[in-house]
Design a protein around this motif. Sequence first.
Motif, mmCIF file in Angstrom:
data_model
loop_
_atom_site.group_PDB
_atom_site.id
_atom_site.type_symbol
_atom_site.label_atom_id
_atom_site.label_comp_id
_atom_site.label_asym_id
_atom_site.label_seq_id
_atom_site.Cartn_x
_atom_site.Cartn_y
_atom_site.Cartn_z
ATOM 1 N N HIS A 313 0.852 -1.179 0.000
ATOM 2 C CA HIS A 313 0.000 0.000 0.000
ATOM 3 C C HIS A 313 0.896 1.239 0.000
ATOM 4 O O HIS A 313 1.890 1.308 0.747
ATOM 5 C CB HIS A 313 -0.914 0.007 1.224
ATOM 6 N N PRO A 314 0.604 2.226 -0.858
ATOM 7 C CA PRO A 314 1.490 3.394 -0.970
ATOM 8 C C PRO A 314 1.783 4.070 0.366
ATOM 9 O O PRO A 314 2.924 4.492 0.610
ATOM 10 C CB PRO A 314 0.722 4.324 -1.914
ATOM 11 N N ALA A 451 -5.277 11.637 2.589
ATOM 12 C CA ALA A 451 -5.353 12.593 1.483
ATOM 13 C C ALA A 451 -3.957 12.951 0.976
ATOM 14 O O ALA A 451 -3.734 13.069 -0.239
ATOM 15 C CB ALA A 451 -6.096 13.852 1.928
ATOM 16 N N ALA A 452 -3.017 13.117 1.906
ATOM 17 C CA ALA A 452 -1.641 13.433 1.494
ATOM 18 C C ALA A 452 -1.021 12.266 0.740
ATOM 19 O O ALA A 452 -0.268 12.455 -0.223
ATOM 20 C CB ALA A 452 -0.799 13.793 2.715
ATOM 21 N N GLY A 453 -1.324 11.025 1.192
ATOM 22 C CA GLY A 453 -0.824 9.855 0.485
ATOM 23 C C GLY A 453 -1.396 9.755 -0.919
ATOM 24 O O GLY A 453 -0.680 9.430 -1.871
ATOM 25 N N ARG A 454 -2.672 10.044 -1.058
ATOM 26 C CA ARG A 454 -3.299 10.004 -2.384
ATOM 27 C C ARG A 454 -2.741 11.094 -3.295
ATOM 28 O O ARG A 454 -2.584 10.891 -4.499
ATOM 29 C CB ARG A 454 -4.809 10.134 -2.259
ATOM 30 N N LEU A 464 -2.931 0.843 -9.856
ATOM 31 C CA LEU A 464 -2.807 -0.440 -9.167
ATOM 32 C C LEU A 464 -4.018 -0.764 -8.297
ATOM 33 O O LEU A 464 -4.052 -1.805 -7.635
ATOM 34 C CB LEU A 464 -1.530 -0.457 -8.321
ATOM 35 N N GLY A 465 -4.997 0.128 -8.288
ATOM 36 C CA GLY A 465 -6.262 -0.174 -7.636
ATOM 37 C C GLY A 465 -6.230 -0.189 -6.127
ATOM 38 O O GLY A 465 -6.926 -0.992 -5.498
ATOM 39 N N PHE A 466 -5.474 0.719 -5.495
ATOM 40 C CA PHE A 466 -5.432 0.749 -4.035
ATOM 41 C C PHE A 466 -6.605 1.546 -3.478
ATOM 42 O O PHE A 466 -7.013 2.569 -4.035
ATOM 43 C CB PHE A 466 -4.117 1.360 -3.548
ATOM 44 N N GLN A 467 -7.118 1.079 -2.357
ATOM 45 C CA GLN A 467 -8.152 1.785 -1.616
ATOM 46 C C GLN A 467 -7.517 2.483 -0.419
ATOM 47 O O GLN A 467 -6.307 2.420 -0.215
ATOM 48 C CB GLN A 467 -9.233 0.784 -1.142
#
Length: 471
Positions: A313-314, A451-454, A464-467
């Motif tokens: 996950h990012p 939000a900062a990660g996104r 890559l389809g991360f939630q």
Amino acid sequence: MTDDSPFDYFVVLAEMRTGSNLVEANLNEFDGITCEGEVFNSHFISHEGKGELYGVTLAERDRNPMALLLAIRTQPDLTGFRFFHDHDARVLPTFMHDPRCAKIILTRNPLDSYVSLKIAQATQQWKLGDVKTKRTAQVAFDPAEFEAHVTRIQEFQTHILRMLQTTGQTAFYLAYEDANDVEVLNGLAAWLGVRSRIDAPSRKLKRQNPEPLDQKLTNPEAVRDGMARLDRFNLSRTPNFEPRRGPMVWGLRACATLPLAYLPMPGAADPGVLDWMAQCDGGRSVQAEFTAQSWRDWLRAHPRRSVFTVLHHPLARAHEVYLRQIVHGQRANVRAFLARVHGVDLPEKDAMDSYDTALHRAGFLAFLRFVAANLNGQTAISVLPAWASQTKVIEGVMGQAPLHRLLRMGSLARDLPDLGRDLGLNLPEFAPMTQPRRFTLGGIYDAEIEAAGRAAYALDYDALGFQDWTG
């Protein structure tokens, strides 16, 4: 500078330990020429300890590097600077596409520059003005590190070459051995359109390591192995003949006898996959540090194979990078950026008692905002694989190592043993390993962090389809 001069300013395109300090000193011997050093180094302006040039401060330059570039261009003398591959990339297209900017390309045998860099790092002596103060050291030759050094240089030179070709420009080429040649230096001045000449080179700097190569190394026999990893003919070519090189494959890991290969994601902690691969292969060591040739040999030996990577996950990956490389690591340039731009001053490693949850959250949030700016080319710091998007890491390796499976951390216990099904193998069970952390992502996670990660890793979230992170 005269009205009929072909150039308004100049750049010396070089790398560390190629003789650029000496070239700068010699250029400054000419009336009408001023070389201001590493103007776009992320740590300083011009030279170590300097924070301002032509009225532009370090912070102002970081916000708007074009203002300093314009100031250099409009100086009465023909003024220029030295530029390396890891300097502020935002200004590179501007001066490279400007025909009024003279391009001086300085090169050196990569083996010599690599050994010189290792010695400078060991002695912390980067320039020598008086031989009485010379520091000496023997260093170890690392073949994989040398390959990375050569590849980095060639990639930058190839990029420069393409910009010159596509804009119809040429450059003045200098070799390290030319840096003190008065005839060559006077020829350079003539090419720059400067009428002054010199009779002797500058006496300010001395060559630091004139000893034979085998006297500088603790393991000179390792050089043969290092050369075998490379196409040796690239070592002495000028940028005009540099080949287009594909991605490095030394980051791949593979079983010695089983047809399993793994791309560890840079920056992320290994959840135990390497140990599992060794277990699958009867306890044999996992193969590493592939060359292009040895990787092709492995592929030919395993025509039916599974090459995989593990997606993280990012936010989790960024948190690991922040802890290991920023809080506990050596990324001083990123630490300085977080302090200067975001007001987050992290303690040194020996003063971590003052590092608490509040500072951890503020620091990680600042790091995510740094990554967002860095990946968008808005900082003077180079993008490193450790915090590059996973999508780009995968794209970069696909040319030489097509991936069959993109696995996810949450399903490794099921998916890794399942790799054996299509290969006719009965692979052992897998139990993910985790490292205990004093400061965890779960302890600071909230909507602002997400939000900062996104914002930083929108490409990974989308491609890559991360939630949202859930722990």
